[in-house]
Design a protein around this motif. Structure first.
Motif, PDB file in Angstrom:
ATOM      1  N   ALA A  22       0.900  -1.161   0.000  1.00 21.88           N
ATOM      2  CA  ALA A  22       0.000   0.000   0.000  1.00 21.88           C
ATOM      3  C   ALA A  22       0.929   1.198   0.000  1.00 21.88           C
ATOM      4  CB  ALA A  22      -0.890   0.023   1.233  1.00 21.88           C
ATOM      5  N   TYR A  42      -5.734  -8.170   2.023  1.00 23.28           N
ATOM      6  CA  TYR A  42      -6.623  -7.552   3.006  1.00 23.28           C
ATOM      7  C   TYR A  42      -7.931  -7.362   2.246  1.00 23.28           C
ATOM      8  CZ  TYR A  42      -2.663  -6.076   6.075  1.00 23.28           C
ATOM      9  OH  TYR A  42      -1.578  -6.005   6.902  1.00 23.28           O
ATOM     10  N   PHE A  56     -10.427   2.261  14.320  1.00 25.78           N
ATOM     11  CA  PHE A  56      -9.450   1.533  15.131  1.00 25.78           C
ATOM     12  C   PHE A  56      -8.028   1.529  14.556  1.00 25.78           C
ATOM     13  CE2 PHE A  56     -13.491  -0.264  16.615  1.00 25.78           C
ATOM     14  CZ  PHE A  56     -13.319  -0.142  17.981  1.00 25.78           C
TER      15      PHE A  56
HETATM   16  C1  PBG Z   1      -1.983   0.519   5.506  1.00 27.79           C
HETATM   17  C2  PBG Z   1      -2.368  -0.270   6.689  1.00 27.79           C
HETATM   18  C3  PBG Z   1      -3.138   0.139   7.786  1.00 27.79           C
HETATM   19  C4  PBG Z   1      -3.122  -0.899   8.697  1.00 27.79           C
HETATM   20  C5  PBG Z   1      -2.380  -1.932   8.121  1.00 27.79           C
HETATM   21  N1  PBG Z   1      -1.936  -1.524   6.872  1.00 27.79           N
HETATM   22  C6  PBG Z   1      -3.783   1.442   8.110  1.00 27.79           C
HETATM   23  C7  PBG Z   1      -4.785   2.045   7.244  1.00 27.79           C
HETATM   24  O1  PBG Z   1      -5.409   1.394   6.396  1.00 27.79           O
HETATM   25  O2  PBG Z   1      -4.971   3.249   7.399  1.00 27.79           O
HETATM   26  C8  PBG Z   1      -3.769  -0.862  10.056  1.00 27.79           C
HETATM   27  C9  PBG Z   1      -3.174  -1.738  11.083  1.00 27.79           C
HETATM   28  C10 PBG Z   1      -3.513  -1.383  12.486  1.00 27.79           C
HETATM   29  O3  PBG Z   1      -4.293  -0.472  12.791  1.00 27.79           O
HETATM   30  O4  PBG Z   1      -2.951  -2.049  13.357  1.00 27.79           O
HETATM   31  N2  PBG Z   1      -2.731   0.426   4.401  1.00 27.79           N
END
Ligand code: PBG
Length: 327
Positions: free
Chosen positions: A121, A194, A202
């Motif tokens: 990402a 994902y 959260f």
């Molecule tokens: C990035 C990503 C996120 C998380 C994992 N990869 C944050 C988001 O989507 O803003 C969240 C993990 C967590 O809160 O522990 N894309």
């Protein structure tokens, strides 16, 4: 069967009986420990996640050595790159010598049994904290972003990632990443998608850990992450990702989304991961720090319930702690 022929308490009267019929047990083999690694070479604590640190490239090596000794064989790596390397188009994500690639090479050499999961990402690399590329009108450009993500996934695969994990929620990215990996002969690199990732409050502590929180500001990820009111949409997204070539799918967050985990489990035949996210971690830690309840009991319950709902693999910031308790 009715009372008194049937008394449920007979099976609860002795610990050994209870143990013999326990339907769910957590194993270290199911756990993934997420780590933050800071390119600035300073170890720092994360205010909103007490007990979790940003490691340096040096210190993460011995940390992962300890984790492996405890039996946890899978890590998810999240980079905190130097602020001057963040850019509009997230170019650093394609650098063959970026923080994650350097680390992959080192870790693969040091620990052959380790499984490395790399986040795909753009949020760790963009100036605006978004997971995708933003066009001149301020919109996330889906199709340009997935081109970029495919190259990024290949970059990580080349440097040693066992599993690439697109966490961006763009459309079509699994299909394109799979085809890039195949074309370049990375047939054995897994994709953990994902797939049912909700637009969740959260994640805030994670964004603070990454330093993307301020960059994101008031902007939200609601044009790509799933509305938490939607169950059927979440299922559709996971089914699509399987169709596109995911090896493992994920529901995220975990604790408040166990209905989704269960339903996807019943509808599919590939492994399912669930991510107990930063905010879930922070809530438990904060409650424990006020003395409301005991850390061990409440953490083991939270993880066990995630497994009971159908998760095969569980990402948790408590993974190392849990491994110690399970010994
Ligand atoms: C990035 C990503 C996120 C998380 C994992 N990869 C944050 C988001 O989507 O803003 C969240 C993990 C967590 O809160 O522990 N894309």
């Amino acid at each position: 069967m009715v009372f008194p022929d049937h008394r449920g308490r007979r099976l609860r009267k002795h610990n050994s009986i209870r143990e013999s019929i326990a339907e769910t047990n957590i194993c270290v083999q199911n756990l993934v420990m997420p780590y933050f690694i800071d390119e600035s070479n300073k170890i720092s604590s994360i205010d909103s996640m007490k007990g979790i640190k940003r490691f340096t490239e040096e210190s993460i090596i011995s940390e992962i050595g300890e984790l492996l000794d405890l039996g946890v064989k899978m890590v998810a790596l999240f980079p905190v790159i130097s602020p001057q390397k963040k850019s509009k188009n997230a170019d650093e994500s394609l650098n063959e010598d970026n923080l994650i690639c350097r680390l992959n090479r080192k870790l693969k050499k040091e620990f052959p049994e380790l499984i490395i999961i790399c986040d795909v990402a753009l949020d760790a690399y963009t100036l605006n904290g978004h997971d995708g590329l933003v066009d001149s009108l301020g919109k996330i450009d889906n199709d340009k972003t997935i081109e970029m993500l495919s190259k990024m996934a290949l970059n990580f695969a080349k440097s040693g990632a066992d599993i690439v994990a697109p966490s961006d929620m763009m459309d079509g990215r699994i299909k394109l990443i799979r085809s890039y990996l195949e074309k370049n002969k990375y047939h054995d690199t897994c994709i953990l998608s994902y797939s049912s990732k909700f637009c969740s409050n959260f994640y805030t502590p994670f964004r603070q850990a990454l330093g993307s929180e301020k960059n994101l500001g008031n902007s939200s990820k609601s044009t790509y992450q799933i509305d938490f009111r939607n169950r059927r949409e979440a299922i559709k997204e996971s089914l699509e990702d399987i169709e596109e070539g995911s090896d493992i799918i994920m529901v995220k967050p975990a604790g408040y989304y166990l209905d989704i985990v269960r339903e996807i489990k019943d509808l599919t035949v590939i492994p399912i991961a669930a991510y107990q996210v930063s905010g879930e971690y922070a809530m438990i830690k904060n409650a424990v720090s006020t003395g409301i309840f005991d850390l061990r009991g409440v953490v083991l319950e939270s993880i066990c319930c995630i497994k009971r709902s159908g998760a095969d693999i569980i990402f948790s910031y408590f993974a190392k702690e849990v491994a110690k308790w399970l010994r």
